[in-house]
Design a protein around this motif. Structure first.
Motif, PDB file in Angstrom:
ATOM      1  N   TYR A  22       0.843  -1.206   0.000  1.00 32.09           N
ATOM      2  CA  TYR A  22       0.000   0.000   0.000  1.00 32.09           C
ATOM      3  C   TYR A  22       0.873   1.248   0.000  1.00 32.09           C
ATOM      4  O   TYR A  22       0.643   2.189  -0.765  1.00 32.09           O
ATOM      5  CB  TYR A  22      -0.910  -0.011   1.232  1.00 32.09           C
ATOM      6  N   GLU A  23       1.880   1.255   0.862  1.00 25.61           N
ATOM      7  CA  GLU A  23       2.779   2.413   0.931  1.00 25.61           C
ATOM      8  C   GLU A  23       3.545   2.586  -0.375  1.00 25.61           C
ATOM      9  O   GLU A  23       3.707   3.707  -0.873  1.00 25.61           O
ATOM     10  CB  GLU A  23       3.759   2.242   2.093  1.00 25.61           C
ATOM     11  N   ASP A  24       4.000   1.479  -0.953  1.00 27.68           N
ATOM     12  CA  ASP A  24       4.747   1.562  -2.211  1.00 27.68           C
ATOM     13  C   ASP A  24       3.910   2.189  -3.312  1.00 27.68           C
ATOM     14  O   ASP A  24       4.427   2.942  -4.147  1.00 27.68           O
ATOM     15  CB  ASP A  24       5.199   0.158  -2.650  1.00 27.68           C
ATOM     16  N   TYR A  25       2.613   1.877  -3.317  1.00 28.75           N
ATOM     17  CA  TYR A  25       1.730   2.368  -4.382  1.00 28.75           C
ATOM     18  C   TYR A  25       1.228   3.784  -4.106  1.00 28.75           C
ATOM     19  O   TYR A  25       1.286   4.653  -4.971  1.00 28.75           O
ATOM     20  CB  TYR A  25       0.541   1.421  -4.545  1.00 28.75           C
ATOM     21  N   VAL A  26       0.750   4.026  -2.890  1.00 27.13           N
ATOM     22  CA  VAL A  26       0.097   5.301  -2.568  1.00 27.13           C
ATOM     23  C   VAL A  26       1.093   6.376  -2.123  1.00 27.13           C
ATOM     24  O   VAL A  26       0.830   7.568  -2.277  1.00 27.13           O
ATOM     25  CB  VAL A  26      -0.978   5.087  -1.480  1.00 27.13           C
ATOM     26  N   GLN A  27       2.232   5.966  -1.575  1.00 27.90           N
ATOM     27  CA  GLN A  27       3.209   6.912  -1.045  1.00 27.90           C
ATOM     28  C   GLN A  27       2.599   7.765   0.073  1.00 27.90           C
ATOM     29  O   GLN A  27       2.797   8.992   0.161  1.00 27.90           O
ATOM     30  CB  GLN A  27       3.746   7.815  -2.154  1.00 27.90           C
ATOM     31  N   ALA A  28       1.820   7.097   0.923  1.00 24.67           N
ATOM     32  CA  ALA A  28       1.115   7.809   1.987  1.00 24.67           C
ATOM     33  C   ALA A  28       2.070   8.517   2.946  1.00 24.67           C
ATOM     34  O   ALA A  28       1.772   9.617   3.418  1.00 24.67           O
ATOM     35  CB  ALA A  28       0.227   6.831   2.761  1.00 24.67           C
ATOM     36  N   SER A  29       3.203   7.905   3.230  1.00 24.15           N
ATOM     37  CA  SER A  29       4.129   8.533   4.181  1.00 24.15           C
ATOM     38  C   SER A  29       4.701   9.834   3.624  1.00 24.15           C
ATOM     39  O   SER A  29       5.091  10.721   4.395  1.00 24.15           O
ATOM     40  CB  SER A  29       5.262   7.570   4.535  1.00 24.15           C
TER      41      SER A  29
END
Length: 278
Positions: A22-29
């Motif tokens: 999820y983080e890899d795709y959305v770049q939420a951080s």
């Protein structure tokens, strides 16, 4: 289909070697660490997040309207209309973004206004691309971006390309409607100005016996876009009036006076005026 036997609860995968997919795709951080308030006023965080969310909606609208313009150039009206149709709820969401800061009192806004310094919304490169796609071209609006070569280059390219409305009018001409040569061959770096013969062309489109024609459906989608853009401008005007009255805007803008002029202008103007003659 799941291979889990009926009645057994599925357990999500919680163990990853690195960052989550999820983080890899959305770049939420990345997104959630872009807020750096410059004052101690708690309300500044709402202003920052709201503004950044608007920038994301601008980015999506540029994508949709560029897709639509490219499709129109290729006579692919279904693809163009699909992109325009997608942009309608996106515009509604953009407009709803005003809600967290739409009711600021002057004191609440003044509590962190100094943190903006010379910053102002008219300096947004992505919003300028939105306006260029709508036909509101101005070479002077590239000047604030000279210090950011990539943004300046993108804006310069957008300035010299036909707007979404230019592509619409070229399509009307290819479909046999009398769009004058001075409109079709106009300098794309200049702001679009209404033309009586374009109004007559739209009048002809809307007088078609087939009220479900492809061009009428395209015209109505464009009118939906134009209405929501007007609502965006008007909501901006009202929020600014509430927060700062008639004071000069940040970045040297005229504030409310400038926004009033913007709100008074119709996008795709002949689509509105032609209705008086059908």
């Amino acid at each position: 289909m799941s291979d889990t036997p009926t009645g057994e609860a599925e357990t999500p995968n919680l163990a990853f070697e690195g960052t989550t997919p999820y983080e890899d795709y959305v770049q939420a951080s990345v997104l959630t660490h872009l807020q750096h308030p410059l004052s101690d006023e708690p309300g500044e965080m709402a202003f920052l997040v709201t503004t950044q969310v608007m920038e994301l909606w601008f980015t999506l609208l540029v994508h949709e309207w560029t897709t639509a313009a490219t499709a129109l150039r290729r006579d692919d009206i279904p693809r163009a209309m699909a992109a325009l149709r997608r942009s309608l709820p996106e515009l509604e969401s953009l407009n709803a973004s005003w809600k967290p800061i739409a009711n600021l009192t002057p004191a609440q806004f003044n509590a962190y206004r100094s943190a903006l310094g010379e910053g102002s919304g008219f300096q947004s490169a992505m919003y300028r691309r939105v306006e260029f796609l709508l036909g509101d071209k101005s070479a002077s609006m590239l000047v604030p971006h000279r210090g950011t070569p990539s943004a300046h280059a993108e804006l310069e390219k957008a300035l010299t390309e036909p707007s979404l409305y230019d592509e619409v009018l070229r399509l009307l001409a290819r479909r046999g409607h009398a769009v004058p040569a001075e409109v079709l061959d106009r300098d794309p770096t200049q702001r679009y100005e209404p033309h009586p013969e374009v109004e007559a062309a739209w009048q002809s489109v809307y007088a078609d016996a087939d009220q479900d024609s492809e061009l009428i459906r395209l015209g109505e989608l464009l009118t939906d876009v134009a209405e929501l853009v007007w609502r965006w401008r008007n909501d901006h005007l009202v929020a600014t009036r509430r927060a700062m009255g008639a004071k000069a805007g940040t970045g040297g803008s005229a504030g409310v006076a400038w926004l009033e002029k913007r709100a008074a202008k119709n996008v795709f103007p002949e689509l509105w005026t032609a209705r008086s003659h059908v």
